[in-house]
Motif scaffolding. Structure first.
Motif, PDB file in Angstrom:
ATOM      1  N   ILE A  23      43.584  46.476  39.486  1.00  0.00           N
ATOM      2  CA  ILE A  23      43.059  45.107  39.612  1.00  0.00           C
ATOM      3  C   ILE A  23      41.636  45.048  39.066  1.00  0.00           C
ATOM      4  O   ILE A  23      41.271  44.125  38.324  1.00  0.00           O
ATOM      5  N   LEU A  24      40.810  46.041  39.420  1.00  0.00           N
ATOM      6  CA  LEU A  24      39.423  46.057  38.944  1.00  0.00           C
ATOM      7  C   LEU A  24      39.349  46.220  37.430  1.00  0.00           C
ATOM      8  O   LEU A  24      38.505  45.595  36.776  1.00  0.00           O
ATOM      9  N   LYS A  25      40.226  47.034  36.860  1.00  0.00           N
ATOM     10  CA  LYS A  25      40.250  47.188  35.403  1.00  0.00           C
ATOM     11  C   LYS A  25      40.610  45.873  34.730  1.00  0.00           C
ATOM     12  O   LYS A  25      39.983  45.472  33.747  1.00  0.00           O
ATOM     13  N   SER A  26      41.611  45.184  35.268  1.00  0.00           N
ATOM     14  CA  SER A  26      42.009  43.890  34.698  1.00  0.00           C
ATOM     15  C   SER A  26      40.874  42.877  34.800  1.00  0.00           C
ATOM     16  O   SER A  26      40.613  42.118  33.868  1.00  0.00           O
ATOM     17  N   ALA A  27      40.190  42.868  35.933  1.00  0.00           N
ATOM     18  CA  ALA A  27      39.082  41.936  36.128  1.00  0.00           C
ATOM     19  C   ALA A  27      37.946  42.238  35.159  1.00  0.00           C
ATOM     20  O   ALA A  27      37.328  41.318  34.596  1.00  0.00           O
ATOM     21  N   SER A  28      37.650  43.526  34.953  1.00  0.00           N
ATOM     22  CA  SER A  28      36.546  43.860  34.040  1.00  0.00           C
ATOM     23  C   SER A  28      36.885  43.461  32.608  1.00  0.00           C
ATOM     24  O   SER A  28      36.014  42.979  31.882  1.00  0.00           O
ATOM     25  N   VAL A  29      38.142  43.610  32.202  1.00  0.00           N
ATOM     26  CA  VAL A  29      38.564  43.174  30.860  1.00  0.00           C
ATOM     27  C   VAL A  29      38.416  41.655  30.743  1.00  0.00           C
ATOM     28  O   VAL A  29      37.897  41.144  29.741  1.00  0.00           O
ATOM     29  N   PHE A  30      38.843  40.945  31.778  1.00  0.00           N
ATOM     30  CA  PHE A  30      38.741  39.482  31.772  1.00  0.00           C
ATOM     31  C   PHE A  30      37.286  39.031  31.655  1.00  0.00           C
ATOM     32  O   PHE A  30      36.943  38.196  30.821  1.00  0.00           O
ATOM     33  N   PHE A  31      36.409  39.605  32.493  1.00  0.00           N
ATOM     34  CA  PHE A  31      35.017  39.169  32.484  1.00  0.00           C
ATOM     35  C   PHE A  31      34.300  39.599  31.210  1.00  0.00           C
ATOM     36  O   PHE A  31      33.410  38.901  30.729  1.00  0.00           O
ATOM     37  N   ALA A  32      34.647  40.736  30.650  1.00  0.00           N
ATOM     38  CA  ALA A  32      34.054  41.168  29.374  1.00  0.00           C
ATOM     39  C   ALA A  32      34.443  40.173  28.271  1.00  0.00           C
ATOM     40  O   ALA A  32      33.598  39.800  27.439  1.00  0.00           O
ATOM     41  N   ALA A  33      35.668  39.708  28.278  1.00  0.00           N
ATOM     42  CA  ALA A  33      36.128  38.726  27.286  1.00  0.00           C
ATOM     43  C   ALA A  33      35.375  37.397  27.489  1.00  0.00           C
ATOM     44  O   ALA A  33      35.001  36.734  26.511  1.00  0.00           O
TER      45      ALA A  33
END
Length: 58
Positions: free
Chosen positions: A42-52
């Motif tokens: 979940i944290l990896k997905s969130a970091s990808v989302f926020f980086a985008a």
């Protein structure tokens, strides 16, 4: 021989194998490990989302 007899012998050290206490600890740790892996995903997905999002807002 009945399972509960074998388990009692293992717990008493009269028979080789994993004790009930160790088996319970391993079950608990496997559950914790599963939950940590889920949270990590979940944290990896969130970091990808926020980086985008940061890239879009530049």
């Amino acid at each position: 021989m009945l399972n509960w007899i074998r388990r009692a012998q293992t717990d008493a050290g009269e028979r080789p194998g994993v004790t009930s206490e160790k088996a319970a600890e391993m079950r608990k740790l496997r559950g914790e490990n599963r939950e940590l892996k889920r949270a990590n995903g979940i944290l990896k997905s969130a970091s990808v989302f926020f980086a985008a999002e940061l890239d879009r807002n530049k």
